[in-house]
Design a protein around this motif. Structure first.
Motif, PDB file in Angstrom:
ATOM      1  N   VAL A  59       0.814  -1.216   0.000  1.00 57.45           N
ATOM      2  CA  VAL A  59       0.000   0.000   0.000  1.00 57.45           C
ATOM      3  C   VAL A  59       0.848   1.268   0.000  1.00 57.45           C
ATOM      4  CG1 VAL A  59      -2.011  -1.103   1.039  1.00 57.45           C
ATOM      5  CG2 VAL A  59      -0.285  -0.063   2.516  1.00 57.45           C
ATOM      6  N   GLU A  60       2.149   1.121   0.253  1.00 56.41           N
ATOM      7  CA  GLU A  60       3.045   2.276   0.211  1.00 56.41           C
ATOM      8  C   GLU A  60       4.450   1.777  -0.064  1.00 56.41           C
ATOM      9  OE1 GLU A  60       4.444   5.972   3.102  1.00 56.41           O
ATOM     10  OE2 GLU A  60       2.672   4.791   3.651  1.00 56.41           O
ATOM     11  N   SER A  61       5.205   2.553  -0.854  1.00 54.35           N
ATOM     12  CA  SER A  61       6.599   2.195  -1.096  1.00 54.35           C
ATOM     13  C   SER A  61       7.412   3.463  -1.325  1.00 54.35           C
ATOM     14  CB  SER A  61       6.746   1.253  -2.292  1.00 54.35           C
ATOM     15  OG  SER A  61       6.425   1.913  -3.491  1.00 54.35           O
ATOM     16  N   HIS A  62       8.685   3.342  -1.034  1.00 56.12           N
ATOM     17  CA  HIS A  62       9.628   4.432  -1.282  1.00 56.12           C
ATOM     18  C   HIS A  62      10.896   3.801  -1.842  1.00 56.12           C
ATOM     19  CE1 HIS A  62      12.546   7.687   0.228  1.00 56.12           C
ATOM     20  NE2 HIS A  62      12.003   8.076  -0.898  1.00 56.12           N
ATOM     21  N   ILE A  63      11.229   4.142  -3.080  1.00 53.99           N
ATOM     22  CA  ILE A  63      12.395   3.577  -3.754  1.00 53.99           C
ATOM     23  C   ILE A  63      13.468   4.644  -3.873  1.00 53.99           C
ATOM     24  CG2 ILE A  63      13.295   2.558  -5.888  1.00 53.99           C
ATOM     25  CD1 ILE A  63      10.545   1.433  -6.409  1.00 53.99           C
ATOM     26  N   ARG A  64      14.704   4.227  -3.640  1.00 48.69           N
ATOM     27  CA  ARG A  64      15.865   5.085  -3.888  1.00 48.69           C
ATOM     28  C   ARG A  64      16.708   4.408  -4.973  1.00 48.69           C
ATOM     29  NH1 ARG A  64      19.534   6.225   0.676  1.00 48.69           N
ATOM     30  NH2 ARG A  64      19.619   3.978   0.741  1.00 48.69           N
ATOM     31  N   TYR A  65      16.966   5.139  -6.052  1.00 53.41           N
ATOM     32  CA  TYR A  65      17.827   4.670  -7.137  1.00 53.41           C
ATOM     33  C   TYR A  65      19.196   5.287  -6.886  1.00 53.41           C
ATOM     34  CZ  TYR A  65      13.250   3.753  -9.177  1.00 53.41           C
ATOM     35  OH  TYR A  65      11.971   3.318  -9.393  1.00 53.41           O
ATOM     36  N   LEU A  66      20.175   4.475  -6.541  1.00 46.09           N
ATOM     37  CA  LEU A  66      21.457   4.993  -6.079  1.00 46.09           C
ATOM     38  C   LEU A  66      22.580   4.907  -7.106  1.00 46.09           C
ATOM     39  CD1 LEU A  66      21.235   3.357  -2.552  1.00 46.09           C
ATOM     40  CD2 LEU A  66      20.638   5.713  -3.188  1.00 46.09           C
ATOM     41  N   ARG A  67      22.499   3.919  -8.000  1.00 43.83           N
ATOM     42  CA  ARG A  67      23.546   3.725  -8.996  1.00 43.83           C
ATOM     43  C   ARG A  67      22.955   3.027 -10.206  1.00 43.83           C
ATOM     44  NH1 ARG A  67      27.671  -0.348  -7.486  1.00 43.83           N
ATOM     45  NH2 ARG A  67      27.382  -1.325  -9.485  1.00 43.83           N
ATOM     46  N   ASP A  68      23.468   3.331 -11.389  1.00 44.91           N
ATOM     47  CA  ASP A  68      22.995   2.688 -12.607  1.00 44.91           C
ATOM     48  C   ASP A  68      23.281   1.192 -12.572  1.00 44.91           C
ATOM     49  OD1 ASP A  68      22.249   5.147 -13.569  1.00 44.91           O
ATOM     50  OD2 ASP A  68      23.958   5.375 -14.913  1.00 44.91           O
ATOM     51  N   VAL A  69      22.384   0.440 -13.192  1.00 43.76           N
ATOM     52  CA  VAL A  69      22.528  -1.004 -13.338  1.00 43.76           C
ATOM     53  C   VAL A  69      22.504  -1.297 -14.833  1.00 43.76           C
ATOM     54  CG1 VAL A  69      21.448  -3.239 -12.851  1.00 43.76           C
ATOM     55  CG2 VAL A  69      21.445  -1.436 -11.106  1.00 43.76           C
ATOM     56  N   SER A  70      23.400  -2.156 -15.282  1.00 42.83           N
ATOM     57  CA  SER A  70      23.586  -2.410 -16.710  1.00 42.83           C
ATOM     58  C   SER A  70      23.088  -3.783 -17.130  1.00 42.83           C
ATOM     59  CB  SER A  70      25.081  -2.299 -17.063  1.00 42.83           C
ATOM     60  OG  SER A  70      25.563  -1.020 -16.743  1.00 42.83           O
ATOM     61  N   GLU A  71      22.879  -3.926 -18.425  1.00 47.72           N
ATOM     62  CA  GLU A  71      22.487  -5.211 -18.991  1.00 47.72           C
ATOM     63  C   GLU A  71      23.507  -6.282 -18.609  1.00 47.72           C
ATOM     64  OE1 GLU A  71      22.024  -7.312 -23.361  1.00 47.72           O
ATOM     65  OE2 GLU A  71      21.797  -5.128 -23.214  1.00 47.72           O
ATOM     66  N   GLY A  72      23.006  -7.438 -18.212  1.00 52.53           N
ATOM     67  CA  GLY A  72      23.858  -8.563 -17.857  1.00 52.53           C
ATOM     68  C   GLY A  72      24.323  -8.559 -16.403  1.00 52.53           C
ATOM     69  N   ASP A  73      24.132  -7.449 -15.671  1.00 46.31           N
ATOM     70  CA  ASP A  73      24.531  -7.435 -14.259  1.00 46.31           C
ATOM     71  C   ASP A  73      23.772  -8.512 -13.496  1.00 46.31           C
ATOM     72  OD1 ASP A  73      26.344  -5.356 -14.483  1.00 46.31           O
ATOM     73  OD2 ASP A  73      25.001  -3.825 -13.636  1.00 46.31           O
ATOM     74  N   ARG A  74      24.490  -9.180 -12.619  1.00 45.30           N
ATOM     75  CA  ARG A  74      23.890 -10.177 -11.733  1.00 45.30           C
ATOM     76  C   ARG A  74      23.468  -9.461 -10.454  1.00 45.30           C
ATOM     77  NH1 ARG A  74      28.349 -13.524 -10.596  1.00 45.30           N
ATOM     78  NH2 ARG A  74      26.974 -14.803  -9.354  1.00 45.30           N
ATOM     79  N   LEU A  75      22.198  -9.615 -10.095  1.00 48.54           N
ATOM     80  CA  LEU A  75      21.626  -8.894  -8.968  1.00 48.54           C
ATOM     81  C   LEU A  75      21.303  -9.832  -7.816  1.00 48.54           C
ATOM     82  CD1 LEU A  75      19.017  -6.805 -11.013  1.00 48.54           C
ATOM     83  CD2 LEU A  75      21.353  -6.140 -10.389  1.00 48.54           C
ATOM     84  N   ALA A  76      21.411  -9.294  -6.612  1.00 51.11           N
ATOM     85  CA  ALA A  76      20.954  -9.990  -5.405  1.00 51.11           C
ATOM     86  C   ALA A  76      20.160  -8.987  -4.589  1.00 51.11           C
ATOM     87  CB  ALA A  76      22.144 -10.506  -4.590  1.00 51.11           C
ATOM     88  N   VAL A  77      19.034  -9.441  -4.034  1.00 53.70           N
ATOM     89  CA  VAL A  77      18.203  -8.586  -3.191  1.00 53.70           C
ATOM     90  C   VAL A  77      18.190  -9.156  -1.781  1.00 53.70           C
ATOM     91  CG1 VAL A  77      15.930  -7.576  -2.799  1.00 53.70           C
ATOM     92  CG2 VAL A  77      16.721  -7.998  -5.144  1.00 53.70           C
ATOM     93  N   ARG A  78      18.625  -8.336  -0.839  1.00 59.27           N
ATOM     94  CA  ARG A  78      18.536  -8.685   0.582  1.00 59.27           C
ATOM     95  C   ARG A  78      17.224  -8.121   1.101  1.00 59.27           C
ATOM     96  NH1 ARG A  78      20.975  -6.317   5.991  1.00 59.27           N
ATOM     97  NH2 ARG A  78      20.437  -8.078   7.324  1.00 59.27           N
ATOM     98  N   THR A  79      16.433  -8.980   1.739  1.00 59.61           N
ATOM     99  CA  THR A  79      15.135  -8.587   2.279  1.00 59.61           C
ATOM    100  C   THR A  79      15.185  -8.616   3.790  1.00 59.61           C
ATOM    101  OG1 THR A  79      14.000  -9.459   0.346  1.00 59.61           O
ATOM    102  CG2 THR A  79      12.676  -9.171   2.332  1.00 59.61           C
ATOM    103  N   ARG A  80      14.644  -7.570   4.388  1.00 59.53           N
ATOM    104  CA  ARG A  80      14.525  -7.499   5.846  1.00 59.53           C
ATOM    105  C   ARG A  80      13.073  -7.197   6.216  1.00 59.53           C
ATOM    106  NH1 ARG A  80      19.540  -3.746   7.935  1.00 59.53           N
ATOM    107  NH2 ARG A  80      20.459  -3.491   5.899  1.00 59.53           N
TER     108      ARG A  80
END
Length: 165
Positions: A59-80
Motif C-alpha cells: 500500500v506504500e513504497s519508497h524507492i531510492r535509485y542509487l547507482r545505474d545497473v547495466s544489462e547482464g549485471d547479476r543482482l541480489a536482493v537482501r530482504t529485511r
C-alpha cells in the motif's frame, strides 16, 4: 527462522531503457519478486492464497535509485522484515550488483553498497471481503521472528522542493 534467502536476477536486455541502464520499472519488478520470495518463506505462498483468499497488498513504497545497473549485471536482493503486527508488515529490500567472481550461492561482500533500496508497507487482505484481515498466527510469528532493526536509510520521505519565485 533465520534471515530470508536472497532473491537473484540477471538484468535482461529488454529491461534497458533509452539512457542505457535498467529502467525504473524493472527495479520495481525485481523488488516485487523479492517480496514474493519473502511471502513464500513466511507461509503466504500460492497454496495459502488459493485456500484462504487472502494475500499481501503493498500500500506504500519508497524507492531510492542509487547507482545505474547495466544489462547482464547479476543482482541480489537482501530482504529485511522491519516490523509486523496483526494485519500489516514493513519490509525493506536492498538491491546489489554482484561481482563477476561472486559464487552463485554467495551474497554481496561485507563492504558492498546497494544500488537501490525500497521500503514497503504491506497489508494482509481478505480479497473476497475487500478489507484487511489478521495474519494467521504462524505467519505473524514468522514475520516477527524475522524482524531486524531498520537500516539507516529507512523511514525517509521525499524532500520538498521549494516553489520557484
Amino acid at each position: 527462522m533465520s534471515a530470508l534467502p536472497q532473491h537473484r536476477e540477471t538484468v535482461r536486455p529488454e529491461w534497458i531503457d533509452y539512457n542505457g541502464h535498467m529502467s525504473e520499472a524493472f527495479y520495481v519488478l525485481v523488488f516485487g519478486f523479492a517480496t514474493d520470495r519473502m511471502m513464500i518463506e513466511t507461509g503466504l505462498h500460492s497454496e495459502y492464497r488459493e485456500r484462504t483468499g487472502c494475500s499481501l497488498y503493498t500500500v506504500e513504497s519508497h524507492i531510492r535509485y542509487l547507482r545505474d545497473v547495466s544489462e547482464g549485471d547479476r543482482l541480489a536482493v537482501r530482504t529485511r522484515v522491519l516490523g509486523a503486527d496483526a494485519k500489516k508488515t514493513r519490509i525493506a529490500h536492498e538491491l546489489y550488483v554482484l561481482g563477476p567472481d561472486t559464487q552463485d550461492d554467495a551474497g554481496p561482500g561485507p563492504d558492498a553498497e546497494p544500488v537501490a533500496t525500497t521500503e514497503l508497507l504491506a497489508l494482509h487482505v481478505d480479497q473476497q471481503a475487500g478489507r484487511t484481515a489478521p495474519f494467521p498466527d504462524r505467519v505473524r510469528e514468522a514475520l516477527v521472528a524475522l524482524t531486524e532493526a531498520a537500516p539507516s536509510w529507512a523511514g525517509r520521505s521525499i524532500a520538498e522542493v521549494p516553489a520557484a519565485h
